[in-house]
Scaffold this motif. Structure first.
Motif, PDB file in Angstrom:
ATOM      1  N   VAL A  79      -5.120  13.743  -2.606  1.00  0.00           N
ATOM      2  CA  VAL A  79      -5.055  13.412  -1.181  1.00  0.00           C
ATOM      3  C   VAL A  79      -6.115  12.351  -0.852  1.00  0.00           C
ATOM      4  CG1 VAL A  79      -5.289  14.311   1.179  1.00  0.00           C
ATOM      5  CG2 VAL A  79      -4.050  15.646  -0.554  1.00  0.00           C
ATOM      6  N   TRP A  80      -7.279  12.419  -1.490  1.00  0.00           N
ATOM      7  CA  TRP A  80      -8.284  11.362  -1.270  1.00  0.00           C
ATOM      8  C   TRP A  80      -7.759  10.025  -1.790  1.00  0.00           C
ATOM      9  CZ3 TRP A  80     -11.959  15.461  -3.551  1.00  0.00           C
ATOM     10  CH2 TRP A  80     -12.335  16.348  -2.542  1.00  0.00           C
ATOM     11  N   ALA A  81      -7.079  10.085  -2.929  1.00  0.00           N
ATOM     12  CA  ALA A  81      -6.491   8.851  -3.464  1.00  0.00           C
ATOM     13  C   ALA A  81      -5.443   8.311  -2.482  1.00  0.00           C
ATOM     14  CB  ALA A  81      -5.861   9.113  -4.832  1.00  0.00           C
ATOM     15  N   LEU A  82      -4.629   9.203  -1.933  1.00  0.00           N
ATOM     16  CA  LEU A  82      -3.609   8.810  -0.959  1.00  0.00           C
ATOM     17  C   LEU A  82      -4.245   8.168   0.269  1.00  0.00           C
ATOM     18  CD1 LEU A  82      -0.719   8.891   0.319  1.00  0.00           C
ATOM     19  CD2 LEU A  82      -1.209  11.253   1.009  1.00  0.00           C
ATOM     20  N   ASP A  83      -5.324   8.774   0.735  1.00  0.00           N
ATOM     21  CA  ASP A  83      -6.040   8.275   1.914  1.00  0.00           C
ATOM     22  C   ASP A  83      -6.460   6.811   1.683  1.00  0.00           C
ATOM     23  OD1 ASP A  83      -7.308   8.541   4.425  1.00  0.00           O
ATOM     24  OD2 ASP A  83      -9.222   9.065   3.483  1.00  0.00           O
ATOM     25  N   THR A  84      -7.007   6.546   0.519  1.00  0.00           N
ATOM     26  CA  THR A  84      -7.444   5.188   0.169  1.00  0.00           C
ATOM     27  C   THR A  84      -6.243   4.253   0.009  1.00  0.00           C
ATOM     28  OG1 THR A  84      -9.389   6.067  -0.939  1.00  0.00           O
ATOM     29  CG2 THR A  84      -8.732   3.842  -1.554  1.00  0.00           C
ATOM     30  N   GLN A  85      -5.197   4.746  -0.661  1.00  0.00           N
ATOM     31  CA  GLN A  85      -4.041   3.884  -0.931  1.00  0.00           C
ATOM     32  C   GLN A  85      -3.299   3.527   0.361  1.00  0.00           C
ATOM     33  OE1 GLN A  85      -3.330   1.853  -2.899  1.00  0.00           O
ATOM     34  NE2 GLN A  85      -1.338   1.917  -3.894  1.00  0.00           N
ATOM     35  N   LEU A  86      -3.238   4.462   1.306  1.00  0.00           N
ATOM     36  CA  LEU A  86      -2.573   4.138   2.577  1.00  0.00           C
ATOM     37  C   LEU A  86      -3.319   3.024   3.304  1.00  0.00           C
ATOM     38  CD1 LEU A  86      -1.474   7.699   3.737  1.00  0.00           C
ATOM     39  CD2 LEU A  86       0.058   5.766   3.261  1.00  0.00           C
ATOM     40  N   ASP A  87      -4.640   3.023   3.211  1.00  0.00           N
ATOM     41  CA  ASP A  87      -5.417   1.912   3.788  1.00  0.00           C
ATOM     42  C   ASP A  87      -5.011   0.601   3.142  1.00  0.00           C
ATOM     43  OD1 ASP A  87      -6.922   3.373   5.550  1.00  0.00           O
ATOM     44  OD2 ASP A  87      -8.701   3.504   4.252  1.00  0.00           O
ATOM     45  N   ARG A  88      -4.871   0.623   1.817  1.00  0.00           N
ATOM     46  CA  ARG A  88      -4.528  -0.605   1.090  1.00  0.00           C
ATOM     47  C   ARG A  88      -3.111  -1.061   1.432  1.00  0.00           C
ATOM     48  NH1 ARG A  88      -4.116  -0.569  -3.967  1.00  0.00           N
ATOM     49  NH2 ARG A  88      -5.191  -2.478  -4.581  1.00  0.00           N
ATOM     50  N   ILE A  89      -2.182  -0.090   1.514  1.00  0.00           N
ATOM     51  CA  ILE A  89      -0.780  -0.430   1.818  1.00  0.00           C
ATOM     52  C   ILE A  89      -0.681  -1.063   3.213  1.00  0.00           C
ATOM     53  CG2 ILE A  89       1.486   0.598   2.368  1.00  0.00           C
ATOM     54  CD1 ILE A  89       1.019   2.548  -0.005  1.00  0.00           C
ATOM     55  N   LEU A  90      -1.369  -0.464   4.179  1.00  0.00           N
ATOM     56  CA  LEU A  90      -1.261  -0.974   5.546  1.00  0.00           C
ATOM     57  C   LEU A  90      -2.061  -2.263   5.721  1.00  0.00           C
ATOM     58  CD1 LEU A  90      -1.229   2.428   7.473  1.00  0.00           C
ATOM     59  CD2 LEU A  90       0.728   0.955   6.910  1.00  0.00           C
ATOM     60  N   ALA A  91      -3.092  -2.450   4.882  1.00  0.00           N
ATOM     61  CA  ALA A  91      -3.848  -3.715   4.930  1.00  0.00           C
ATOM     62  C   ALA A  91      -2.977  -4.856   4.399  1.00  0.00           C
ATOM     63  CB  ALA A  91      -5.142  -3.599   4.124  1.00  0.00           C
ATOM     64  N   GLU A  92      -2.201  -4.585   3.361  1.00  0.00           N
ATOM     65  CA  GLU A  92      -1.266  -5.614   2.867  1.00  0.00           C
ATOM     66  C   GLU A  92      -0.243  -5.928   3.953  1.00  0.00           C
ATOM     67  OE1 GLU A  92       1.133  -4.526  -0.570  1.00  0.00           O
ATOM     68  OE2 GLU A  92       1.852  -6.602  -0.812  1.00  0.00           O
ATOM     69  N   GLY A  93       0.148  -4.903   4.686  1.00  0.00           N
ATOM     70  CA  GLY A  93       1.203  -5.022   5.706  1.00  0.00           C
ATOM     71  C   GLY A  93       2.481  -4.503   5.103  1.00  0.00           C
ATOM     72  N   ILE A  94       3.123  -3.573   5.781  1.00  0.00           N
ATOM     73  CA  ILE A  94       4.274  -2.911   5.179  1.00  0.00           C
ATOM     74  C   ILE A  94       5.420  -3.902   4.949  1.00  0.00           C
ATOM     75  CG2 ILE A  94       5.138  -1.969   7.406  1.00  0.00           C
ATOM     76  CD1 ILE A  94       5.123  -0.102   4.071  1.00  0.00           C
ATOM     77  N   GLU A  95       5.624  -4.809   5.911  1.00  0.00           N
ATOM     78  CA  GLU A  95       6.697  -5.799   5.736  1.00  0.00           C
ATOM     79  C   GLU A  95       6.348  -6.779   4.599  1.00  0.00           C
ATOM     80  OE1 GLU A  95       9.642  -5.664   7.138  1.00  0.00           O
ATOM     81  OE2 GLU A  95       9.280  -4.248   8.778  1.00  0.00           O
ATOM     82  N   ALA A  96       5.083  -7.158   4.516  1.00  0.00           N
ATOM     83  CA  ALA A  96       4.646  -8.062   3.437  1.00  0.00           C
ATOM     84  C   ALA A  96       4.839  -7.371   2.086  1.00  0.00           C
ATOM     85  CB  ALA A  96       3.184  -8.449   3.634  1.00  0.00           C
ATOM     86  N   ARG A  97       4.616  -6.072   2.060  1.00  0.00           N
ATOM     87  CA  ARG A  97       4.801  -5.303   0.823  1.00  0.00           C
ATOM     88  C   ARG A  97       6.280  -5.320   0.397  1.00  0.00           C
ATOM     89  NH1 ARG A  97       1.563  -1.561  -1.744  1.00  0.00           N
ATOM     90  NH2 ARG A  97       2.644   0.113  -2.853  1.00  0.00           N
ATOM     91  N   PHE A  98       7.171  -5.106   1.364  1.00  0.00           N
ATOM     92  CA  PHE A  98       8.605  -5.151   1.042  1.00  0.00           C
ATOM     93  C   PHE A  98       8.980  -6.552   0.529  1.00  0.00           C
ATOM     94  CE2 PHE A  98       9.195  -1.998   4.806  1.00  0.00           C
ATOM     95  CZ  PHE A  98       8.834  -0.934   4.007  1.00  0.00           C
ATOM     96  N   ALA A  99       8.449  -7.579   1.200  1.00  0.00           N
ATOM     97  CA  ALA A  99       8.787  -8.958   0.831  1.00  0.00           C
ATOM     98  C   ALA A  99       8.286  -9.267  -0.583  1.00  0.00           C
ATOM     99  CB  ALA A  99       8.185  -9.934   1.843  1.00  0.00           C
ATOM    100  N   ARG A 100       7.114  -8.754  -0.930  1.00  0.00           N
ATOM    101  CA  ARG A 100       6.576  -8.978  -2.286  1.00  0.00           C
ATOM    102  C   ARG A 100       7.524  -8.364  -3.317  1.00  0.00           C
ATOM    103  NH1 ARG A 100       3.101  -5.530  -5.205  1.00  0.00           N
ATOM    104  NH2 ARG A 100       2.425  -4.408  -3.329  1.00  0.00           N
ATOM    105  N   HIS A 101       7.968  -7.146  -3.060  1.00  0.00           N
ATOM    106  CA  HIS A 101       8.883  -6.489  -4.009  1.00  0.00           C
ATOM    107  C   HIS A 101      10.207  -7.257  -4.118  1.00  0.00           C
ATOM    108  CE1 HIS A 101       6.021  -3.183  -3.563  1.00  0.00           C
ATOM    109  NE2 HIS A 101       6.562  -2.627  -4.624  1.00  0.00           N
ATOM    110  N   SER A 102      10.721  -7.672  -2.990  1.00  0.00           N
ATOM    111  CA  SER A 102      11.991  -8.368  -2.959  1.00  0.00           C
ATOM    112  C   SER A 102      11.904  -9.699  -3.723  1.00  0.00           C
ATOM    113  CB  SER A 102      12.384  -8.569  -1.490  1.00  0.00           C
ATOM    114  OG  SER A 102      13.357  -9.536  -1.370  1.00  0.00           O
ATOM    115  N   ALA A 103      10.798 -10.424  -3.547  1.00  0.00           N
ATOM    116  CA  ALA A 103      10.630 -11.709  -4.244  1.00  0.00           C
ATOM    117  C   ALA A 103      10.530 -11.485  -5.760  1.00  0.00           C
ATOM    118  CB  ALA A 103       9.386 -12.426  -3.718  1.00  0.00           C
ATOM    119  N   MET A 104       9.816 -10.454  -6.168  1.00  0.00           N
ATOM    120  CA  MET A 104       9.672 -10.181  -7.613  1.00  0.00           C
ATOM    121  C   MET A 104      11.022  -9.789  -8.219  1.00  0.00           C
ATOM    122  SD  MET A 104       5.958  -8.274  -8.023  1.00  0.00           S
ATOM    123  CE  MET A 104       6.413  -6.807  -7.086  1.00  0.00           C
ATOM    124  N   ALA A 105      11.828  -9.037  -7.451  1.00  0.00           N
ATOM    125  CA  ALA A 105      13.149  -8.629  -7.943  1.00  0.00           C
ATOM    126  C   ALA A 105      14.036  -9.855  -8.108  1.00  0.00           C
ATOM    127  CB  ALA A 105      13.786  -7.638  -6.972  1.00  0.00           C
TER     128      ALA A 105
END
Ligand SMILES: *Cc1c(COP(=O)(O)O)cnc(C)c1O
Length: 356
Positions: free
Chosen positions: A241-267
């Protein structure tokens, strides 16, 4: 830096690994409850829901079982187009439910027409659908499937496994009218294995009240009672859960839409490369995963040999799953993988192909 292009467990950022090393505290403490609450709140953003998101100390399969045990008295229709969809059917059978299969060949997807016909032919309490079939790289059109199910059989609950796509592809729990949406920690979330996350609709929770023998560990009504106090009935995997807490900060710092776009571009880059090499993705165009590319091994590459070569450079891809082994190979581009990693991998694969 070494990189695994495999669909879980994936590489975890050092900062996230380090977050697990905190000393223990009582799980029934204000400090832990505050962390638990903020994880739930931010998970809701990733699930596109205002409903709570349950944090389960289990892998994703546990929440497949939770879906069956909480929301199905007797009848369930399992859409089966690959290994993990088949697992959910097996879970339903193992829990003594009357499960039917709506089955298509591996690599294909379930279409809204097929689902409409099945729901017209027989009434089901719930349908199980795997969003991103990790064995084949095919994406079921969940939004359209939910829509048609709501029209044809309004009280049928829509249960969705997004273990290998949630947080890497946009899945809108509320807007799409889903009733149960589950995922695991060790794939797109790029966390160690051991946690699973799930959201349930209000009507699904109402339905659970009518289902007998929901079990104990995955009883969502019991989990909800404790969740309302930012807690769990049992001891949670606190380090995760501590790892999750940290990772959610990182995910939201990237931006959720930017994260989707990164995956889509790599695919797109990976799948375009594969087609240009004369190796098409297994899934039909328009239904290809943006988190894991399953590619036909049309050029007969020696996949273990390829991986031995890649290993010299710290990289690894996944062979095909089950019967698709050596006939296909899988390049997962999820979690922490960046386009520069994909470029490095494809460059090495070009080299390997030239030497064949
Ligand atoms: C990996 C996977 C599962 C199984 O998840 P576990 O966390 O290993 O239990 C289920 N469904 C899909 C689509 C998967 O990719």
């Amino acid at each position: 830096m070494s990189r695994m292009f495999v669909p879980g467990p994936v590489d975890v950022a050092d900062e996230v690994l380090a977050a697990q090393a905190k000393p223990m505290m009582p799980h029934r403490s204000k400090d832990f409850e505050a962390i638990f609450r903020r994880c739930d709140e931010r998970l809701r953003q990733v699930f596109f829901t205002e409903r709570p998101v349950y944090i389960s100390t289990s892998s994703g399969s546990g929440l497949q079982e939770a879906g069956i045990r909480n929301f199905v008295n007797e009848t369930v229709l399992s859409c089966v187009n690959g290994a993990f969809a088949k697992r959910w059917y097996d879970v339903a059978v193992a829990n003594n439910k009357q499960a039917d299969k709506l089955e298509v060949a591996w690599g294909e997807v379930i279409t809204p027409d097929m689902l409409a016909d099945a729901l017209k032919a027989k009434h089901y309490e719930a349908v199980t659908i795997v969003h991103n079939e990790t064995s084949t790289g095919a994406v079921n059109p969940v939004q359209e499937l939910a829509k048609v199910a709501h029209e044809v059989s309004p009280d049928t609950l829509i249960l969705v496994d997004a273990v290998s796509s949630l947080s890497g592809a946009k899945i809108e729990f509320d807007a799409w009218g889903l009733d149960w949406l589950l995922t695991s920690s060790q794939k797109c979330f790029a966390l160690p294995p051991g946690l699973a996350f799930g959201a349930a609709s209000e009507r699904a929770m109402k339905k659970a009240e009518t289902v007998k023998f929901r079990g104990w560990y995955f009883d969502l009504l019991l989990l909800e009672k404790h969740r309302a106090k930012d807690s769990t009935p049992m001891t949670p995997a606190m380090s995760l859960v501590w790892a999750l807490d940290t990772q959610l900060d990182r995910i939201l710092a990237e931006g959720i839409e930017a994260r989707f776009a990164r995956h889509s571009a790599m695919a797109k880059r990976t799948q375009d490369w594969a087609s240009a090499q004369g190796m098409d993705p297994l899934a039909p165009a328009g239904y290809r995963s943006q988190t894991v590319s399953t590619i036909k091994n049309s050029r007969g590459m020696d996949i273990p040999g390829l991986n031995a070569f890649l290993k010299e450079h710290g990289l690894k891809i996944a062979n095909g799953y089950g019967d698709l082994k050596d006939k296909t190979y899988r390049i997962a581009h999820m979690g922490e993988i960046q386009m520069t990693d994909v470029e490095k991998l494809l460059g090495l694969m070009d080299e390997f192909l030239k030497k064949m």
